[in-house]
Write a protein that holds these residues in place. Structure first.
Motif, PDB file in Angstrom:
ATOM      1  N   ASN A   1       0.774  43.928  33.025  1.00 30.73           N
ATOM      2  CA  ASN A   1       1.810  44.919  32.696  1.00 30.73           C
ATOM      3  C   ASN A   1       3.090  44.644  33.467  1.00 30.73           C
ATOM      4  N   ILE A   2       2.970  44.210  34.730  1.00 23.22           N
ATOM      5  CA  ILE A   2       4.163  43.842  35.510  1.00 23.22           C
ATOM      6  C   ILE A   2       4.869  42.668  34.848  1.00 23.22           C
TER       7      ILE A   2
ATOM      8  N   PHE B   1      10.180  49.478  33.870  1.00 25.99           N
ATOM      9  CA  PHE B   1       8.958  49.540  34.685  1.00 25.99           C
ATOM     10  C   PHE B   1       8.192  50.831  34.405  1.00 25.99           C
ATOM     11  N   TYR B   2       8.916  51.936  34.273  1.00 21.98           N
ATOM     12  CA  TYR B   2       8.266  53.214  34.001  1.00 21.98           C
ATOM     13  C   TYR B   2       7.594  53.207  32.631  1.00 21.98           C
ATOM     14  N   ILE B   3       8.284  52.662  31.629  1.00 17.60           N
ATOM     15  CA  ILE B   3       7.737  52.620  30.270  1.00 17.60           C
ATOM     16  C   ILE B   3       6.438  51.822  30.228  1.00 17.60           C
ATOM     17  N   PHE B   4       6.362  50.764  31.008  1.00 18.05           N
ATOM     18  CA  PHE B   4       5.163  49.936  31.035  1.00 18.05           C
ATOM     19  C   PHE B   4       4.099  50.454  32.010  1.00 18.05           C
TER      20      PHE B   4
ATOM     21  N   CYS C   1       9.509  40.573  31.951  1.00 16.25           N
ATOM     22  CA  CYS C   1      10.014  39.777  30.821  1.00 16.25           C
ATOM     23  C   CYS C   1      10.944  40.592  29.933  1.00 16.25           C
ATOM     24  N   VAL C   2      10.537  41.821  29.629  1.00 13.02           N
ATOM     25  CA  VAL C   2      11.363  42.671  28.747  1.00 13.02           C
ATOM     26  C   VAL C   2      12.676  43.025  29.425  1.00 13.02           C
ATOM     27  N   SER C   3      12.617  43.437  30.698  1.00 18.93           N
ATOM     28  CA  SER C   3      13.845  43.838  31.385  1.00 18.93           C
ATOM     29  C   SER C   3      14.782  42.641  31.595  1.00 18.93           C
ATOM     30  N   SER C   4      14.251  41.492  32.008  1.00 22.69           N
ATOM     31  CA  SER C   4      15.093  40.306  32.193  1.00 22.69           C
ATOM     32  C   SER C   4      15.663  39.834  30.863  1.00 22.69           C
ATOM     33  N   GLY C   5      14.855  39.899  29.825  1.00 26.18           N
ATOM     34  CA  GLY C   5      15.354  39.513  28.501  1.00 26.18           C
ATOM     35  C   GLY C   5      16.497  40.410  28.045  1.00 26.18           C
TER      36      GLY C   5
ATOM     37  N   GLY D   1      31.563  32.871  33.841  1.00 31.50           N
ATOM     38  CA  GLY D   1      31.598  33.199  35.269  1.00 31.50           C
ATOM     39  C   GLY D   1      30.240  33.457  35.862  1.00 31.50           C
ATOM     40  N   PHE D   2      29.178  33.349  35.052  1.00 25.80           N
ATOM     41  CA  PHE D   2      27.805  33.576  35.547  1.00 25.80           C
ATOM     42  C   PHE D   2      26.966  32.325  35.356  1.00 25.80           C
ATOM     43  N   SER D   3      26.054  32.132  36.286  1.00 25.73           N
ATOM     44  CA  SER D   3      25.111  31.017  36.167  1.00 25.73           C
ATOM     45  C   SER D   3      23.859  31.504  35.419  1.00 25.73           C
ATOM     46  N   ARG D   4      23.502  30.783  34.345  1.00 25.84           N
ATOM     47  CA  ARG D   4      22.333  31.186  33.546  1.00 25.84           C
ATOM     48  C   ARG D   4      21.036  31.124  34.348  1.00 25.84           C
ATOM     49  N   SER D   5      20.912  30.117  35.222  1.00 20.26           N
ATOM     50  CA  SER D   5      19.670  29.938  35.975  1.00 20.26           C
ATOM     51  C   SER D   5      19.403  31.102  36.918  1.00 20.26           C
ATOM     52  N   VAL D   6      20.475  31.782  37.361  1.00 22.65           N
ATOM     53  CA  VAL D   6      20.292  32.909  38.273  1.00 22.65           C
ATOM     54  C   VAL D   6      19.430  33.996  37.630  1.00 22.65           C
ATOM     55  N   PHE D   7      19.653  34.260  36.336  1.00 21.55           N
ATOM     56  CA  PHE D   7      18.941  35.341  35.660  1.00 21.55           C
ATOM     57  C   PHE D   7      17.460  34.991  35.472  1.00 21.55           C
ATOM     58  N   PHE D   8      17.161  33.732  35.204  1.00 18.75           N
ATOM     59  CA  PHE D   8      15.761  33.322  35.061  1.00 18.75           C
ATOM     60  C   PHE D   8      15.044  33.365  36.411  1.00 18.75           C
TER      61      PHE D   8
END
Length: 654
Positions: free
Chosen positions: A94-95, A74-77, A100-104, A118-125
């Motif tokens: 910019n947000i 967030f700071y970089i952007f 997108c960059v941080s989640s990716g 052990g993790f659900s992929r949909s949670v991260f999206f």
């Protein structure tokens, strides 16, 4: 390259240190951490039907990692360097990029470390979606809170604003109105509150711009103003024609409220669209002159880095030419004028207001040939714009020797010096009064055109040309300042004749087209500027009376005094034997000469100059008539000279 990287790194350090001392930075940072946690919990809650107890270990375990990744991104952007009271689409973009960059990065890290075991992929999206929405909402709330003055009067910045707020109704619901609403909201020093809009476009009826409703059509302006208790009206239709502006002014006057207008489209293009530029409606608005399109590259090639001389630099046209020239960064301006006060005012404006210092102010008469030679020898100008001239028809008619000295002799002297020094371009500023002249001023300007053509035909290296146009609004001697003064004094407004007409254009438009014409000439051209339709002076007077809040012939009388010596009912732009040829510019035409320049002989010029030295008014007119066959002097003017002149009779031959 390495040094540049180090400088960039230290710049970021300085910026970060500056942010750390700001309280708002820590508030926004802490809020973002909370929003990251909320979006993370929401993602798990939606995925697992709000049964979070079984997922509490994963939620708690991943949260520090999410914060450690997202906050630096967030700071970089630049999410902590914005002024959030001015949140815009760019900030939201910019947000989006930062999320997108941080989640990716988080998704790639988890995939690399344990293949999502052990993790659900949909949670991260879902976490990315919720994070974007919450951070955007946070910034939007900041802007809304800081902008709204009614719901949040308790805020400190509102308490400091202790002034009378005027309720403003906008005429026009286009892009200009939208900008006005935004600036009124953003600029807390502006004493306005926009309460409504009116517009004739039926598709806009009932819609809102930033929450401000379109109340109705312009014909319903009075009712709309009463409905919202408006205290002032602003016309925001920057592209309105003259007829449209007259209609709007009449409608505004019916409300009995004060009304103003935004700058013209030309001023908006120059970047002057702001609430601070709101001004009273002027007669220029009623003319509805369109924006001038210029070939900036060609004009710049003639001016940028070069030395330009302007004669009559302190006059109306000359001073505007200087201001237009400055836009193209000339190497040097030579400002020549015989009027001390005008030259001083121009010098101060260029130096202190505009900030241009590469000029030489020369207080001198153009007839001083030795001085001109010295100036041309030392400074070698590439172009001369000759705007110096006496132009007041009645005064020149009573003092014709001054027209010979200041208009004809001075121009001949300047032409000789220009030709002798092989200056690249010479541009004579002429007038429509040179066409079939009935007065000495017009005849003197026609003779200067003929002298210019005569020099051009000698085949030397200079490109000689002239630019002919009509009256200029606001110039020295214009009827508009006179009418305004008469109206302010309670009238009457004096008009010469009910049917007299004149061509008009604004000073800046005339100056711009003169520069454009200068790029088009190769030598021997008389360019003519398209002036539009002629304007009845009586109608002009009535419009000005209305603009100043009075009723013509009721509050302010309009009286007719008859044509002055040398005046015509109407002006023309071409004379017999001339034909109009179009040019590449739609507002500039060129005239084909009838060849009269060949008949200007030194003997008849010597006779003319001799009559001028003897103050022989009749002799001056006779000599001008022999040089210019179409010149028909006003016989009434001879009688006036005999009666009113103060010159001793031994010096005056009539």
């Amino acid at each position: 390259m390495r040094k540049q990287r180090l400088n960039t790194f230290f710049d970021h350090i300085r910026i970060f240190r500056g942010l750390m001392v700001r309280k708002t930075f820590w508030v926004v940072l802490f809020t973002d951490i909370v929003l990251i946690a909320v979006s993370h919990v929401l993602a798990y809650a939606v995925r697992f039907d709000f049964e979070l107890f079984s997922q509490s270990n994963r939620i708690i375990g991943l949260f520090p990692f999410f914060v450690a990744v997202k906050i630096p991104v967030f700071y970089i952007f630049g999410l902590y360097r914005g002024m959030w009271r001015y949140t815009s689409i760019t900030d939201l973009l910019n947000i989006f990029k930062a999320v997108c960059v941080s989640s990716g990065f988080i998704i790639m890290s988890v995939l690399y470390l344990n293949r999502f075991e052990g993790f659900s992929r949909s949670v991260f999206f879902m976490d990315g979606v919720f994070c974007f929405l919450l951070v955007c909402a946070h910034r939007g709330v900041i802007r809304y809170v800081l902008e709204d003055g009614e719901m949040f009067k308790w805020l400190p910045y509102r308490i400091k604003t202790n002034r009378q707020i005027r309720r403003l109704l906008l005429v026009g619901a286009g892009a200009a109105a939208e900008k006005v609403i935004r600036e009124v909201r953003d600029n807390h020093g502006v004493p306005y509150e926009v309460v409504g809009l009116v517009d004739d476009d039926y598709r806009k009826q009932g819609l809102k711009i930033h929450g401000i409703p379109v109340l109705g059509k312009t014909v319903d302006l009075k009712e709309s103003a009463l409905r919202v208790s408006a205290e002032e009206i602003l016309i925001t239709i920057a592209s309105a024609t003259g007829e449209q502006m007259k209609r709007l002014v009449d409608i505004c006057r019916e409300t009995a409220l004060p009304f103003k207008v935004l700058p013209s489209m030309g001023e908006i293009i120059k970047g002057r669209l702001s609430v601070s530029a709101i001004r009273e409606v002027d007669y220029r608005d009623l003319l509805g002159r369109p924006v001038v399109s210029l070939d900036q590259e060609k004009i710049g090639s003639l001016i940028t880095g070069r030395t330009i001389m302007v004669t009559g630099a302190g006059g109306s046209i000359g001073s505007e030419l200087c201001k237009q020239l400055v836009r193209y960064a000339p190497g040097k301006l030579i400002l020549l004028d015989a009027a001390e006060e005008n030259l001083y005012k121009l010098q101060m404006e260029l130096h202190h207001t505009i900030g241009f210092h590469n000029y030489i102010a020369v207080l001198a008469k153009i007839q001083n040939e030795s001085l001109l030679d010295a100036l041309f020898e030392e400074h070698a100008p590439s172009m001369v714009l000759h705007a110096a001239a006496y132009k007041h028809v009645p005064l020149i008619e009573l003092n014709p020797w001054e027209a010979v000295s200041n208009n004809i002799q001075a121009t001949k002297c300047l032409l000789d010096v220009v030709a002798r020094h092989n200056i690249e371009r010479f541009v004579l500023v002429s007038t429509d009064k040179a066409v079939r002249p009935t007065n000495v001023m017009g005849a003197s300007k026609r003779l200067t055109e003929m002298l210019m053509l005569s020099h051009s035909k000698r085949g030397r290296g200079t490109s000689f040309m002239a630019v002919r146009f009509g009256n200029v609004l606001g110039s020295s001697g214009s009827v508009v300042p006179l009418f305004r003064q008469q109206i302010a004094q309670g009238g009457p407004v004096t008009v010469t004749h009910p049917d007299v007409t004149r061509y008009f254009m604004s000073i800046d438009e005339a100056a711009q087209l003169i520069l454009q014409a200068a790029t088009m000439g190769s030598g021997g051209e008389i360019f003519i500027l398209k002036m539009g339709q002629p304007v009845k002076i009586a109608n002009l007077a009535r419009d000005l009376v209305k603009l100043m809040g009075y009723e013509p012939d009721v509050d302010i009388k309009i009286i007719y005094q008859g044509l002055r010596p040398g005046e015509k009912l109407y002006e023309e732009l071409i004379t017999e034997g001339e034909g109009i040829v179009p040019t590449a510019h739609k507002k500039i035409m060129v005239l084909q000469s009838n060849g009269q320049a060949n008949r200007v002989g030194e003997d008849v010029l010597s006779e003319l100059f001799d009559c001028s030295m003897r103050y022989d008014a009749r002799g001056i007119k006779d000599a001008l008539r022999r040089i210019i066959p179409e010149y028909q002097p006003d016989k009434h003017a001879d009688a006036v000279i005999k009666i009113t002149t103060n010159i001793d009779s031994s010096q005056l031959v009539v």
